[in-house]
Design an enzyme around this catalytic site. Structure first.
Site, PDB file in Angstrom:
ATOM      1  N   HIS A  37       0.843  -1.213   0.000  1.00  0.00           N
ATOM      2  CA  HIS A  37       0.000   0.000   0.000  1.00  0.00           C
ATOM      3  C   HIS A  37       0.873   1.256   0.000  1.00  0.00           C
ATOM      4  CE1 HIS A  37      -2.729  -2.857   2.343  1.00  0.00           C
ATOM      5  NE2 HIS A  37      -3.485  -2.530   1.318  1.00  0.00           N
ATOM      6  N   LYS A 150      -0.700  -6.367  -8.065  1.00  0.00           N
ATOM      7  CA  LYS A 150      -0.975  -7.628  -7.369  1.00  0.00           C
ATOM      8  C   LYS A 150      -2.402  -8.066  -7.658  1.00  0.00           C
ATOM      9  CE  LYS A 150      -1.484  -9.908  -3.102  1.00  0.00           C
ATOM     10  NZ  LYS A 150      -2.838  -9.540  -2.718  1.00  0.00           N
TER      11      LYS A 150
HETATM   12  P1  AMP Z   1      -6.380  -3.678  -0.524  1.00  0.00           P
HETATM   13  O1  AMP Z   1      -6.246  -2.903   0.752  1.00  0.00           O
HETATM   14  O2  AMP Z   1      -5.962  -5.110  -0.417  1.00  0.00           O
HETATM   15  O3  AMP Z   1      -7.737  -3.486  -1.175  1.00  0.00           O
HETATM   16  O4  AMP Z   1      -5.330  -3.031  -1.539  1.00  0.00           O
HETATM   17  C1  AMP Z   1      -5.350  -1.663  -1.846  1.00  0.00           C
HETATM   18  C2  AMP Z   1      -4.429  -1.403  -3.012  1.00  0.00           C
HETATM   19  O5  AMP Z   1      -3.099  -1.791  -2.674  1.00  0.00           O
HETATM   20  C3  AMP Z   1      -4.817  -2.181  -4.281  1.00  0.00           C
HETATM   21  O6  AMP Z   1      -4.629  -1.359  -5.414  1.00  0.00           O
HETATM   22  C4  AMP Z   1      -3.837  -3.317  -4.266  1.00  0.00           C
HETATM   23  O7  AMP Z   1      -3.562  -3.843  -5.550  1.00  0.00           O
HETATM   24  C5  AMP Z   1      -2.607  -2.651  -3.693  1.00  0.00           C
HETATM   25  N1  AMP Z   1      -1.726  -3.664  -3.122  1.00  0.00           N
HETATM   26  C6  AMP Z   1      -2.017  -4.600  -2.184  1.00  0.00           C
HETATM   27  N2  AMP Z   1      -0.968  -5.410  -1.961  1.00  0.00           N
HETATM   28  C7  AMP Z   1       0.025  -4.975  -2.790  1.00  0.00           C
HETATM   29  C8  AMP Z   1       1.374  -5.405  -3.044  1.00  0.00           C
HETATM   30  N3  AMP Z   1       1.901  -6.439  -2.412  1.00  0.00           N
HETATM   31  N4  AMP Z   1       2.082  -4.716  -3.958  1.00  0.00           N
HETATM   32  C9  AMP Z   1       1.553  -3.666  -4.618  1.00  0.00           C
HETATM   33  N5  AMP Z   1       0.292  -3.211  -4.433  1.00  0.00           N
HETATM   34  C10 AMP Z   1      -0.457  -3.862  -3.530  1.00  0.00           C
END
Ligand code: AMP
Length: 282
Positions: A37, A150
């Site tokens: 994030h 991801k």
């Molecule tokens: P989430 O909180 O899981 O909904 O993720 C929020 C954002 O962070 C989304 O755009 C995800 O793709 C990105 N994200 C989550 N994990 C990763 C990671 N390991 N590397 C890059 N971006 C990530």
């Protein structure tokens, strides 16, 4: 850093920023922040005058038997991480603020983009994602919005939606951030026991194997897909949800490895479902 929890206050703040000629970047998250994030946050802070990070665990993207209730939450910790990254605004609405009584409108991308991969095992998931992202874009009114690779299918679906609905926002894709041993960072990694955490390396290792096979000249996608699946199934704690080799943008299944290829995995490690992918141009 300001915490905003109503739609009205967020919209007025964005109007003010835009009226003063400031650029606004939005990083949508479900909180429980990690380096993945924070890489999106850092890029937004570099690109824009103001960065808004939304923290909202969106109930409409979880199925009835999924982990909405258990999803990890730590708002205080998230805020201190964001403060140390010099974020300007945290948008943290409650569920009733986003979906008040009488709520009845959804945004849905149809066809192959949402039917395969995670769409097949999580019916309704992308409808929840496209709905909440549309709402967040209308509330925060950013110039740029940041998504991680991801969640590659999510990115493809949102790009399609933005083009189809003429959304006036620039979508910035960001690389996958991994732990030092290769596991893709995810808020859900915290569900893993120490034994499962070791077993979870099978996702990245099988993608590395695939990459090496392609580098050595493999072009048969069907054969490579079976080999990846067999490698994952050889790990006793792992159960394959899907292994797919698809076109990076259209997500159509590929028979031969040419052009913009994505190898996408979803694997249960114990009861935890993890996703990972490899994108490369062959
Ligand atoms: P989430 O909180 O899981 O909904 O993720 C929020 C954002 O962070 C989304 O755009 C995800 O793709 C990105 N994200 C989550 N994990 C990763 C990671 N390991 N590397 C890059 N971006 C990530």
């Amino acid at each position: 850093m300001q915490v905003v929890d109503t739609v009205h206050a967020m919209q007025r703040m964005s109007d003010g920023l835009r009226a003063n000629g400031k650029t606004v970047g939005l990083v949508p998250t479900m909180g429980f922040l990690h380096e993945g994030h924070l890489s999106l946050v850092a890029q937004s802070c570099e690109d824009n005058d103001t960065t808004v990070v939304s923290i909202f665990i969106n109930p409409t993207q979880f199925g009835p038997s999924e982990d909405y209730e258990q999803y990890p939450r730590d708002f205080e910790r998230d805020c201190s991480l964001l403060q140390s990254h010099a974020v300007d605004v945290v948008f943290n609405p409650g569920v009733d603020e986003m979906y008040p009584s009488g709520y009845a409108t959804y945004v849905e991308a149809t066809g192959v983009l949402t039917e395969g991969l995670c769409g097949a095992s999580r019916p309704g998931h992308f409808r929840g994602v496209t709905t909440v992202v549309t709402k967040l874009l209308n509330i925060v009114k950013p110039h740029r919005v940041y998504f991680g690779r991801k969640d590659a299918q999510q990115l493809a679906v949102i790009r399609r939606m933005a083009a189809d609905l003429n959304l006036d926002v620039e979508i910035i894709p960001m690389p996958i951030v991994r732990e030092s041993d290769g596991l893709a960072m995810s808020s859900r990694n915290r569900y893993l026991s120490s034994e499962e955490r070791k077993a979870a390396l099978v996702l990245h290792r099988s993608l590395q194997y695939a990459e090496a096979q392609i580098a050595a000249g493999e072009r048969d996608a069907t054969k490579l897909r079976s080999e990846i699946e067999a490698r994952i199934e050889a790990e006793p704690l792992a159960r394959v949800d899907y292994v797919e080799i698809v076109h990076q943008q259209t997500l159509e299944t590929l028979r031969s490895l040419h052009g913009p290829v994505m190898i996408a995995l979803a694997v249960f490690i114990g009861r935890t479902r993890l996703i990972d992918n490899l994108q490369l141009t062959v």
